[in-house]
Design an enzyme around this catalytic site. Structure first.
Site, PDB file in Angstrom:
ATOM      1  N   GLY A 215      53.697   0.340   4.329  1.00  0.00           N
ATOM      2  CA  GLY A 215      52.637   1.324   3.248  1.00  0.00           C
ATOM      3  C   GLY A 215      52.533   2.663   3.881  1.00  0.00           C
ATOM      4  N   GLY A 217      50.269   5.444   5.890  1.00  0.00           N
ATOM      5  CA  GLY A 217      49.038   5.578   6.909  1.00  0.00           C
ATOM      6  C   GLY A 217      49.518   5.409   8.414  1.00  0.00           C
ATOM      7  N   ILE A 219      48.682   2.969  10.394  1.00  0.00           N
ATOM      8  CA  ILE A 219      49.075   1.754  11.113  1.00  0.00           C
ATOM      9  C   ILE A 219      50.296   1.002  10.892  1.00  0.00           C
ATOM     10  CG2 ILE A 219      48.090  -0.751  11.438  1.00  0.00           C
ATOM     11  CD1 ILE A 219      45.279   0.382  10.876  1.00  0.00           C
ATOM     12  N   GLU A 238      58.423   1.133  -0.865  1.00  0.00           N
ATOM     13  CA  GLU A 238      58.337   2.350  -1.681  1.00  0.00           C
ATOM     14  C   GLU A 238      58.384   3.616  -0.903  1.00  0.00           C
ATOM     15  OE1 GLU A 238      54.394   1.656  -3.110  1.00  0.00           O
ATOM     16  OE2 GLU A 238      53.600   3.834  -2.476  1.00  0.00           O
ATOM     17  N   GLY A 336      51.203   1.651  -4.232  1.00  0.00           N
ATOM     18  CA  GLY A 336      51.744   0.156  -4.453  1.00  0.00           C
ATOM     19  C   GLY A 336      51.267  -0.706  -3.988  1.00  0.00           C
ATOM     20  N   LYS A 361      34.486   5.847  11.853  1.00  0.00           N
ATOM     21  CA  LYS A 361      33.579   6.868  12.336  1.00  0.00           C
ATOM     22  C   LYS A 361      33.147   6.363  13.643  1.00  0.00           C
ATOM     23  CE  LYS A 361      33.452   8.960   8.534  1.00  0.00           C
ATOM     24  NZ  LYS A 361      34.316  10.056   8.467  1.00  0.00           N
TER      25      LYS A 361
END
Ligand code: COA
Length: 414
Positions: A215, A217, A219, A238, A336, A361
Site C-alpha cells: 500500500g 506510505g 512503511i 494497486e 484499496g 507526534k
C-alpha cells in the site's frame, strides 16, 4: 485510415481545452502521476466564467490554484477519492470534498451517480496504429473515457509507454493537446530503525511463493528492504512503487509462482521515481488494469498466498483501523485498504497485514488506543482485520474473540 491526419484534426491548444469547461460541469482527471498537470495548473484562469464545476480527482500530486486559492470557492470543487497535500491544505477553504469509496467501486459508483461532461487524461504520443498509452494509471481512467461526453488527452512525450489495459485509440478521443512536462515523482524515503524492525516482523509472515500487495506510505515501501531473502514472490497490487523494482532486480520477485496472471506484474497505477518509470516503460511483463479488477476482493483472493500490507493511523483495541483521518480531519482515503485486506483473506494461505508505528507526534501519543478519536473514520472494520504489526511485534486478531486476543482492558466489555 490516416491516423496522423485524424490526430491533426483533433489537435487543440491547452487554452481551448480549458475553455470547453462550462458552469455545473463534472470534469475528471487521471490519478496521481497521471493527472493532467497542464490542465489543472491553468484551470483557475477561467474562474470568472464558471460556477460550480466539480473536478473529480484522486491523490493529487500537484499544487493547483483551482483548489488551493480560497477565492475559487463556488467556482470549482475538487471532489476526490483520496486526500493528499493539496486537499489537506485546501479543506478549510471548502474547495475540496472526499468521495468515500473502496477503490474497486470508485468509478462504478460515481458514474452511477453522475456522468462526466469531460475527462482529461494523460497519454504518450500516438503510435503508427493510432494508439496512445494511458501510461501511469488506468485505475478508473478507462471507465471515464467510456462515459465522458468529451474525452481530451494531454499528450506528454516524457510518459512511459505501458501495457495492460492502457491502450486508447484516437477514434475514442475528441481532442488532444500537447504538453511536455517532467514526470511527477514521489521519492522513496530511507527506512528508519522502526521501519526495519517492522519490516523484519512482516518478513517472517511472508512465505516464498507469496503474491504481494503493497500500500501507500513509508512503511510498505520500507518493508521491501526486509524481503531480500525471499524467493519467487509475485506482485498483484494497486500501486506500483520503486520498492517493487528493487525486489525484481534482486531476483526476489519473479511472478513465476502466481496462480493467476502468471509471470506478470499486475497494478492499476505507478507512483515513484524515474527508476520505476524506466522499468515500466515498454515492459511487457507489467500489466496495468482498472482497480475494478486489481482491487476486486474476489479476484485478489484467486492469488495463492496473497499478502496485503497497508498502513493505518490509529487502531483500537477491538481492531478498528482508522487509516484515513486524524479525528475529524480527513488525511488521506480508504483507497484499496479494505479491498485488499478482504481479498487477501479470501486467498488460500492469504494474510492481511496492517502496520503502523505504535506512537505518533514524536512519541507523545499512542496510535494503539482503547477508543478511536471522536470523528475518526474507520477504513478497515474490526470484522476484516487480520494481523496488526508495530515495532513491538505482531498481533494476530482474526478469528479470535476480544478476550482471546488479549484485547480486554478496562474499557472493553466482552
Ligand atoms: N494521531 C495523530 N497524528 C498521527 C497519528 C495519530 N494516531 N498517526 C499518525 N499521525 C501523523 C503522523 O505523525 C504524520 O504526521 P507528521 O508528518 O506531521 O508527523 C502523519 O500522521 C502520517 O504521516 P505520513 O508521512 O503522511 O504517512 P504515510 O505517507 O506513511 O501514510 C497513511 C500513512 C496511513 C496516511 C497511508 O498509508 C494511508 O492513507 N492509508 C490508507 C489507505 C490505504 O492503505 N490504501 C491501501 C492501498 S494504497
Amino acid at each position: 485510415m490516416n491516423y496522423k491526419e485524424l490526430y491533426k484534426s483533433k489537435l487543440i491548444s491547452l487554452d481551448e481545452a480549458i475553455n470547453k469547461v462550462k458552469s455545473n460541469y463534472e470534469i475528471a482527471v487521471g490519478l496521481g502521476a497521471a493527472e493532467a498537470t497542464g490542465f489543472l495548473s491553468n484551470l483557475h484562469k477561467i474562474k470568472s466564467k464558471v460556477e460550480n464545476v466539480s473536478v473529480i480527482t484522486c491523490l493529487n500530486m500537484g499544487n493547483y490554484e483551482f483548489c488551493s486559492n480560497p477565492e475559487m470557492n463556488g467556482h470549482f470543487i475538487n471532489e476526490t477519492w483520496f486526500y493528499s497535500g493539496l486537499a489537506r491544505k485546501s479543506h478549510k477553504f471548502e474547495t475540496v470534498s472526499l468521495i468515500p469509496s473502496h477503490l474497486h467501486f470508485a468509478a462504478k459508483k460515481r458514474l452511477n451517480y453522475k456522468k462526466p461532461n469531460i475527462f482529461v487524461g494523460t497519454a504518450t504520443p500516438m503510435d503508427k496504429h493510432g494508439y496512445f498509452s494511458l501510461s501511469l494509471s488506468v485505475t478508473y481512467e478507462r471507465e471515464y473515457i467510456e462515459n465522458a461526453d468529451i474525452v481530451i488527452l494531454e499528450i506528454n512525450e516524457n510518459l512511459p509507454r505501458t501495457y495492460g489495459d492502457t491502450a486508447v485509440h484516437i477514434s475514442e478521443v475528441d481532442f488532444v493537446y500537447e504538453y511536455k512536462s517532467p514526470l511527477i515523482e514521489l521519492p522513496s524515503i530511507e527506512p528508519n530503525e522502526k521501519d526495519i524492525t517492522i519490516g523484519n516482523y512482516i518478513s517472517e509472515l511472508i512465505e516464498d511463493g507469496s503474491t504481494l500487495q503493497l500500500g501507500i506510505g513509508a512503511i510498505p515501501n520500507a518493508v521491501t528492504k526486509a524481503l531480500s531473502n525471499k524467493k519467487d514472490l509475485g506482485i498483484h497490487t494497486e500501486m506500483f512503487t520503486d520498492g517493487i523494482v528493487d525486489l525484481y532486480n534482486e531476483g526476489v520477485v519473479t511472478n513465476r509462482r502466481k496462480s493467476i496472471n502468471k509471470n506478470k506484474f499486475i497494478a492499476s497505477f505507478a507512483l515513484g521515481t524515474k527508476k520505476l518509470y524506466d522499468f515500466i516503460d515498454n515492459n511487457l511483463s507489467v500489466e496495468f488494469k482498472s482497480a475494478a479488477y486489481t482491487n476486486d476482493p474476489y479476484i485478489i483472493g484467486q492469488n495463492y498466498k496473497m499478502v496485503s500490507i497497508n498502513t493505518s493511523i490509529q487502531v483500537d483495541l477491538t481492531g478498528q483501523c482508522c487509516s484515513e483521518s486524524i479525528g475529524f480531519t480527513q488525511y488521506s482515503g480508504t483507497g484499496g485498504q479494505a479491498d485488499t485486506a478482504i481479498g487477501s483473506q479470501n486467498s488460500n494461505g492469504g494474510k492481511s497485514i496492517i502496520t503502523l508505528y505504535s506512537t505518533a507526534k514524536q512519541d507523545t501519543i499512542s496510535t494503539i488506543v482503547p477508543f478511536i478519536n471522536l470523528g475518526a473514520a474507520v477504513s478497515l472494520s474490526r470484522n476484516d482485520v487480520d494481523y496488526v504489526v508495530t515495532e513491538y511485534g505482531v498481533a494476530k486478531l482474526s478469528g479470535r474473540s476480544i478476550r482471546e486476543s488479549k484485547r480486554v482492558n478496562k474499557y472493553s466489555s466482552s
